[in-house]
Design an enzyme around this catalytic site. Structure first.
Site, mmCIF file in Angstrom:
data_model
loop_
_atom_site.group_PDB
_atom_site.id
_atom_site.type_symbol
_atom_site.label_atom_id
_atom_site.label_comp_id
_atom_site.label_asym_id
_atom_site.label_seq_id
_atom_site.Cartn_x
_atom_site.Cartn_y
_atom_site.Cartn_z
ATOM 1 N N CYS A 29 91.333 70.643 99.905
ATOM 2 C CA CYS A 29 91.101 69.192 99.928
ATOM 3 C C CYS A 29 92.451 68.543 99.632
ATOM 4 C CB CYS A 29 90.077 68.822 98.866
ATOM 5 S SG CYS A 29 89.889 67.043 98.654
ATOM 6 N N CYS A 82 87.759 51.008 96.489
ATOM 7 C CA CYS A 82 86.369 51.397 96.217
ATOM 8 C C CYS A 82 86.152 51.391 94.707
ATOM 9 C CB CYS A 82 86.050 52.773 96.804
ATOM 10 S SG CYS A 82 86.227 52.821 98.594
ATOM 11 N N CYS A 118 86.142 54.673 92.419
ATOM 12 C CA CYS A 118 87.139 55.705 92.728
ATOM 13 C C CYS A 118 88.395 55.544 91.872
ATOM 14 C CB CYS A 118 87.482 55.631 94.210
ATOM 15 S SG CYS A 118 88.746 56.824 94.692
ATOM 16 N N SER A 161 88.098 62.097 106.324
ATOM 17 C CA SER A 161 87.115 61.224 105.681
ATOM 18 C C SER A 161 87.680 59.815 105.592
ATOM 19 C CB SER A 161 86.827 61.764 104.281
ATOM 20 O OG SER A 161 85.952 60.916 103.592
ATOM 21 N N HIS A 208 77.903 55.291 101.451
ATOM 22 C CA HIS A 208 77.615 54.916 100.064
ATOM 23 C C HIS A 208 76.554 53.844 99.846
ATOM 24 C CE1 HIS A 208 80.811 57.605 99.259
ATOM 25 N NE2 HIS A 208 81.822 56.763 99.320
#
Ligand code: SAH
Length: 363
Positions: free
Chosen positions: A123, A134, A137, A209, A234
């Site tokens: 990742c 966001c 986050c 993503s 979300h």
């Protein structure tokens, strides 16, 4: 993207040398052309490219089949990004490793290496920090500091592969940053990773993503790169999505869903939706019904992610039974859905938290 203010960035800890062009970001053909233009034989391009992408040389001095003068010339003009391991945390539960890498200019980024039944997955981050904002986050707390070059993205994969002593079979661009906000470097990264004569990773095994930058979703669909696209959804409605993700104000839900459909139609790649479950926000029976309606008829998969609490934010994850019930409600409506298995629970700072703690001097 200019409406989104770039919030204060951190001072870098160490100033790096003035870097030349990132040679890891160049295709074999581009390097060969530069060789020709500077009076060298074209085949030198392939030699250099193989040193970089097959043998993963860290410096031009390692390239022992090149004349010394050429090595010096290359070192004066180009740069091979190095990533220094600043910190590595290893999970005692499943061996997941979190790497904090320092870039040449002193900025730090996070990358994670996970083992699944089908092999190792990396990742990686696409930016130092992020400006998408966001709410839940951690990566976004200090704003975006800078984009990563393609070479800095490639090196995250190759450094982790070296650390594991094993080939990495899958890459997800789900670390810090918004990959579509760093579009050109992202596409370069993808082309080089997928080159059968270099890094040779199947593009089908890479997932990009995004929080949903509509024009770039269409652009990516047209690149001829068969990567999986994951949308951070979300929430099942515009109103709720805006509450969690400011970017939703700029690119409304309806437009994002149309773009995702277009991506599927153009590439034939099944869509993934990421759905972070946040207590009291998005896991009611009504949310499940709306979500099922929203994705009905699409060839897609929904990944439910129990939200990782971030100290500075009020969001908590729902109780496990609630998430399972939510999954059940979606399954009942014929939706393909899983609750994402948590890797490295014991080292599990949320996305960007390790970097955030480091920058705050708390590591
Ligand atoms: N900018 C890209 C990649 C970011 S991170 C994007 O938005 O998709 C990858 C995923 O982790 C995104 O779905 C993101 O919304 C989610 N995420 C970020 N912080 C999280 C947290 N604290 N808990 C759960 N998921 C989180």
């Amino acid at each position: 993207m200019s409406e989104i203010p770039q919030t204060a960035s951190y001072d870098v800890k160490v100033k790096g040398p003035e870097a030349g062009d990132d040679i890891l970001a160049m295709s074999c053909d581009e390097i060969a052309r530069v060789m020709e233009e500077s009076g060298q034989k074209r085949f030198r391009g392939r030699q250099i490219y193989e040193w970089l992408h097959i043998r993963h040389a860290g410096s031009f001095d390692d390239m022992t089949n090149l004349p010394k003068a050429l090595r010096q010339e290359l070192a004066g003009r180009f740069h091979i990004p190095a990533l220094r391991e600043e910190e590595v945390l290893t999970s005692r539960i499943d061996g997941t490793r979190k790497f904090l890498f320092a870039l040449d200019d002193g900025n730090v980024i996070e990358s994670v290496l996970m083992r699944y039944s089908y092999g190792l997955t990396a990742c990686i981050s696409s930016q130092a920090g992020c400006r998408m904002g966001c709410r839940f986050c951690a990566s976004t707390i200090g704003g975006r500091v800078r984009d990563l070059s393609a070479g800095e993205m490639i090196r995250q994969v190759t450094r982790m592969s070296e650390a594991a002593g094993e080939r990495i079979g899958h890459v997800v661009i789900m670390g810090s940053g918004e990959p579509l906000d760093n579009y050109d470097n992202l596409v370069r990264f993808l082309r080089i990773m997928g080159d059968p004569e270099g890094e040779c990773l199947s593009l089908r095994d890479i997932t990009v993503s995004t929080c949903g930058i509509v024009p770039d979703i269409y652009r990516l669909a047209g690149e001829g790169l068969p990567v999986t696209l994951a949308l951070s959804l979300h929430a099942p409605s515009q109103e709720k999505r805006e509450r969690l993700m400011p970017i939703a104000k700029k690119y409304p839900l309806g437009e994002v869903m149309e773009a995702m459909k277009a991506y599927y139609e153009k590439t034939g790649r099944r869509i993934t939706f990421e759905y972070s479950c946040v207590d009291g926000e998005n896991t009611s029976p009504r949310d499940a019904a709306m979500l099922a309606d929203l994705v009905r008829g699409m060839n897609c998969h929904i990944n439910l992610i129990p939200v990782n609490p971030v100290e500075e934010r009020p969001y908590r994850r729902p109780e496990r039974p609630r998430i399972e019930a939510f999954r059940g409600m979606l399954e009942k409506r014929g939706i393909s859905v899983t609750i994402r298995r948590e890797m490295g629970r014991d080292i599990n700072g949320a996305c960007g938290q390790l970097r955030h703690r480091y920058l705050d001097g708390r590591l």
